[in-house]
Design a protein around this motif. Structure first.
Motif, PDB file in Angstrom:
ATOM      1  N   ILE A 190       0.832  -1.204   0.000  1.00 41.04           N
ATOM      2  CA  ILE A 190       0.000   0.000   0.000  1.00 41.04           C
ATOM      3  C   ILE A 190       0.867   1.255   0.000  1.00 41.04           C
ATOM      4  N   ASP A 191       0.664   2.098  -1.006  1.00 44.78           N
ATOM      5  CA  ASP A 191       1.355   3.381  -1.082  1.00 44.78           C
ATOM      6  C   ASP A 191       0.675   4.384  -0.148  1.00 44.78           C
ATOM      7  N   ARG A 192       1.384   5.437   0.206  1.00 42.75           N
ATOM      8  CA  ARG A 192       0.820   6.442   1.118  1.00 42.75           C
ATOM      9  C   ARG A 192      -0.429   7.104   0.554  1.00 42.75           C
ATOM     10  N   THR A 193      -0.591   7.099  -0.791  1.00 37.50           N
ATOM     11  CA  THR A 193      -1.782   7.714  -1.397  1.00 37.50           C
ATOM     12  C   THR A 193      -3.046   6.928  -1.077  1.00 37.50           C
ATOM     13  N   LEU A 194      -2.899   5.689  -0.588  1.00 38.90           N
ATOM     14  CA  LEU A 194      -4.055   4.868  -0.228  1.00 38.90           C
ATOM     15  C   LEU A 194      -4.123   4.620   1.281  1.00 38.90           C
ATOM     16  N   HIS A 195      -3.386   5.411   2.040  1.00 33.27           N
ATOM     17  CA  HIS A 195      -3.463   5.313   3.500  1.00 33.27           C
ATOM     18  C   HIS A 195      -4.901   5.593   3.940  1.00 33.27           C
ATOM     19  N   LYS A 196      -5.474   4.691   4.730  1.00 28.45           N
ATOM     20  CA  LYS A 196      -6.849   4.762   5.225  1.00 28.45           C
ATOM     21  C   LYS A 196      -7.894   4.461   4.153  1.00 28.45           C
ATOM     22  N   ALA A 197      -7.479   3.828   3.073  1.00 35.21           N
ATOM     23  CA  ALA A 197      -8.453   3.362   2.082  1.00 35.21           C
ATOM     24  C   ALA A 197      -9.162   2.123   2.612  1.00 35.21           C
ATOM     25  N   ASN A 198     -10.348   1.859   2.076  1.00 40.54           N
ATOM     26  CA  ASN A 198     -11.119   0.679   2.475  1.00 40.54           C
ATOM     27  C   ASN A 198     -10.697  -0.529   1.645  1.00 40.54           C
ATOM     28  N   LEU A 199     -10.826  -1.707   2.236  1.00 40.11           N
ATOM     29  CA  LEU A 199     -10.380  -2.930   1.585  1.00 40.11           C
ATOM     30  C   LEU A 199     -11.551  -3.894   1.386  1.00 40.11           C
ATOM     31  N   THR A 200     -11.696  -4.384   0.166  1.00 40.35           N
ATOM     32  CA  THR A 200     -12.735  -5.356  -0.152  1.00 40.35           C
ATOM     33  C   THR A 200     -12.598  -6.615   0.699  1.00 40.35           C
ATOM     34  N   GLU A 201     -13.722  -7.303   0.874  1.00 40.84           N
ATOM     35  CA  GLU A 201     -13.702  -8.567   1.600  1.00 40.84           C
ATOM     36  C   GLU A 201     -12.967  -9.658   0.829  1.00 40.84           C
ATOM     37  N   ASN A 202     -12.652  -9.401  -0.425  1.00 37.17           N
ATOM     38  CA  ASN A 202     -11.940 -10.378  -1.255  1.00 37.17           C
ATOM     39  C   ASN A 202     -10.426 -10.282  -1.110  1.00 37.17           C
ATOM     40  N   CYS A 203      -9.986  -9.515  -0.116  1.00 44.03           N
ATOM     41  CA  CYS A 203      -8.556  -9.372   0.166  1.00 44.03           C
ATOM     42  C   CYS A 203      -8.319  -9.440   1.672  1.00 44.03           C
ATOM     43  N   VAL A 204      -7.073  -9.718   2.028  1.00 47.00           N
ATOM     44  CA  VAL A 204      -6.646  -9.574   3.417  1.00 47.00           C
ATOM     45  C   VAL A 204      -5.460  -8.621   3.437  1.00 47.00           C
ATOM     46  N   LYS A 205      -5.204  -8.068   4.613  1.00 42.66           N
ATOM     47  CA  LYS A 205      -4.033  -7.204   4.771  1.00 42.66           C
ATOM     48  C   LYS A 205      -3.071  -7.813   5.774  1.00 42.66           C
ATOM     49  N   LEU A 206      -1.795  -7.637   5.521  1.00 43.95           N
ATOM     50  CA  LEU A 206      -0.737  -7.988   6.462  1.00 43.95           C
ATOM     51  C   LEU A 206      -0.261  -6.685   7.070  1.00 43.95           C
ATOM     52  N   THR A 207      -0.395  -6.545   8.366  1.00 42.43           N
ATOM     53  CA  THR A 207      -0.124  -5.256   9.012  1.00 42.43           C
ATOM     54  C   THR A 207       0.613  -5.464  10.321  1.00 42.43           C
ATOM     55  N   ASN A 208       1.098  -4.352  10.883  1.00 40.91           N
ATOM     56  CA  ASN A 208       1.802  -4.366  12.179  1.00 40.91           C
ATOM     57  C   ASN A 208       2.969  -5.353  12.192  1.00 40.91           C
ATOM     58  N   TYR A 209       3.849  -5.215  11.207  1.00 38.58           N
ATOM     59  CA  TYR A 209       5.041  -6.062  11.150  1.00 38.58           C
ATOM     60  C   TYR A 209       6.286  -5.185  11.106  1.00 38.58           C
ATOM     61  N   ASN A 210       7.422  -5.778  11.355  1.00 42.37           N
ATOM     62  CA  ASN A 210       8.706  -5.091  11.262  1.00 42.37           C
ATOM     63  C   ASN A 210       8.902  -4.615   9.829  1.00 42.37           C
ATOM     64  N   GLN A 211       9.007  -3.299   9.631  1.00 42.39           N
ATOM     65  CA  GLN A 211       9.034  -2.750   8.276  1.00 42.39           C
ATOM     66  C   GLN A 211      10.245  -3.210   7.464  1.00 42.39           C
ATOM     67  N   THR A 212      11.297  -3.676   8.151  1.00 41.69           N
ATOM     68  CA  THR A 212      12.446  -4.183   7.391  1.00 41.69           C
ATOM     69  C   THR A 212      12.100  -5.475   6.655  1.00 41.69           C
ATOM     70  N   TYR A 213      10.979  -6.113   7.038  1.00 44.86           N
ATOM     71  CA  TYR A 213      10.571  -7.353   6.385  1.00 44.86           C
ATOM     72  C   TYR A 213       9.716  -7.117   5.140  1.00 44.86           C
ATOM     73  N   SER A 214       9.370  -5.879   4.866  1.00 43.85           N
ATOM     74  CA  SER A 214       8.397  -5.576   3.809  1.00 43.85           C
ATOM     75  C   SER A 214       8.752  -6.201   2.469  1.00 43.85           C
TER      76      SER A 214
END
Length: 412
Positions: A303-327
């Motif tokens: 996710i780019d900063r231009t989509l920060h706080k965008a809504n996500l369809t139920e047809n996707c999942v998000k991976l969040t709250n991880y060590n950013q060096t692992y991105s």
């Protein structure tokens, strides 16, 4: 309607040339996005003599199910001198290219307003089709041929730059993926002397979970041990999407094409503020990874900063709250050949498969912090160039949309 608007039918004519002698074997299909693509249809036993021939600068279209699809598939053949297509598609050409340029006409067909007008005229219930006569009666402005040439040249310059950028993006992606494979699959990352680890005699140990040898000191973690995995949200009953940028962007699987970073584009639809209140727990944050789990399964984007706080369809999942060096390691692990094979094996269901969250949680990720850090340093410049080219392409796309919108104001 301005006085210089003329019926399309005054300037085009149907063409019905069949492949009777079987000289042409290049079979093309027509997409809803107004493109020709190599056909994937099963033609075993088909009588190819009945297929229509389409030649360079001729059009093919589909007038079936226009209202259902919300678009009229129509494309101009320019990549090949000749091909064959299904006999179900009308083929037509411009009568006189000294009066109307095929490229200019294709620009007109590419406008969202053209599709909306085609849907308006479509009949036949849910699968509403567009009658050929109604298509011919639709109108467009016919400026001077010099004006047409000028705007087509400007439009093509933008399109060509977009195509070049996409090629450069693809090359950069391939380079980054090749480095990932070399380091995290083949284990030829630089050792303390700068030599390829495995081929230089680096110590390997057998890992039972992966059922293969990995470098000594490396660890295998389950995906849910290094990040949170959360689903998206279906629009609530009564909620709707709009194209007016009224509210927050809504990320659909259809938006997840091509580039590594998912950037806000003109094609995104939005959730109104009232609906947003009901689904605000399902937004994404900058640098989250998202994975499509229904439909086209296994698409992965950052996710780019231009989509920060965008809504996500139920047809996707998000991976969040991880060590950013692992991105980057997470991203390349999931899009690699091995990652995609694993995702496919974890997909359940029949025709309409699904990748369940409980299976995503179990995806193994191979990590070694020092190597991850070196990998990030190695591809930092690639990432920077990738993002710059994507942003350029996004700006060029907006310019493309602007050029198409200007067609309605052209004068003779």
């Amino acid at each position: 309607m301005q006085s210089n608007y003329k019926p399309i039918g005054d300037y085009i004519q149907l063409v019905d040339e069949r492949n009777k002698d079987l000289k042409i074997d290049l079979l093309l299909g027509l997409t809803i996005n107004k493109l020709f693509i190599p056909s994937v249809a099963n033609i075993v036993g088909a009588n190819m003599r009945n297929y229509k021939i389409i030649r360079k600068n001729q059009f093919a279209c589909s007038i079936m199910q226009v209202r259902r699809d919300g678009k009229m598939p129509v494309a101009l053949l320019q990549e090949f001198d000749e091909a064959i297509i299904s006999q179900a598609y009308p083929v037509f050409e411009v009568k006189d290219e000294n009066i109307l340029l095929p490229e200019y006409l294709m620009m007109w067909f590419s406008r969202p307003e053209f599709d909306r007008e085609a849907c308006f005229y479509a009949v036949g219930g849910v699968r509403g089709s567009l009658e050929w006569e109604d298509f011919c009666n639709m109108k467009l402005p016919i400026p001077s041929i010099e004006t047409q040439r000028a705007i087509v040249a400007e439009y093509n310059a933008v399109k060509n730059r977009i195509a070049l950028n996409n090629q450069l993006i693809q090359k950069l992606e391939e380079t980054a993926q090749a480095i990932y494979k070399q380091w995290f699959v083949d284990f030829e990352f630089p050792d303390e002397n700068g030599n390829p680890y495995k081929s230089s005699g680096g110590k390997m140990v057998f890992n039972e979970e992966l059922e293969k040898e990995i470098p000594e000191g490396w660890e295998v973690s389950k995906l849910n041990d290094i990040c949170e995995i959360k689903g998206g949200k279906r629009l609530p009953k009564g909620g709707s999407l709009n194209e007016n940028k009224d509210g927050n962007p809504y990320i659909k699987v259809a938006d997840m094409v091509n580039d590594k970073h998912l950037i806000l584009k003109e094609t995104f639809e939005y959730v109104d503020y009232r609906t947003q209140e009901n689904i605000k727990k399902y937004i994404v944050s900058e640098n989250d990874l998202i994975i499509s789990i229904v439909g086209t399964i296994g698409l992965v984007k950052i996710i780019d900063r231009t989509l920060h706080k965008a809504n996500l369809t139920e047809n996707c999942v998000k991976l969040t709250n991880y060590n950013q060096t692992y991105s980057d390691v997470l991203y390349h692990s999931l899009v690699s050949d091995e990652g995609q094979r694993l995702i496919k094996s974890l997909t359940v269901g029949g025709v309409q498969g699904k990748l369940p969250i409980y299976n995503i949680q179990l995806i193994p990720i191979l990590l070694h912090d020092q190597t991850v850090s070196l990998f990030n340093d190695k591809i930092q410049k690639i990432n920077s160039n990738l993002l710059n080219f994507q942003k350029q392409t996004n700006s060029l796309f907006r310019l493309e949309v602007l050029l198409l919108s200007k067609l309605t104001s052209l004068k003779n």
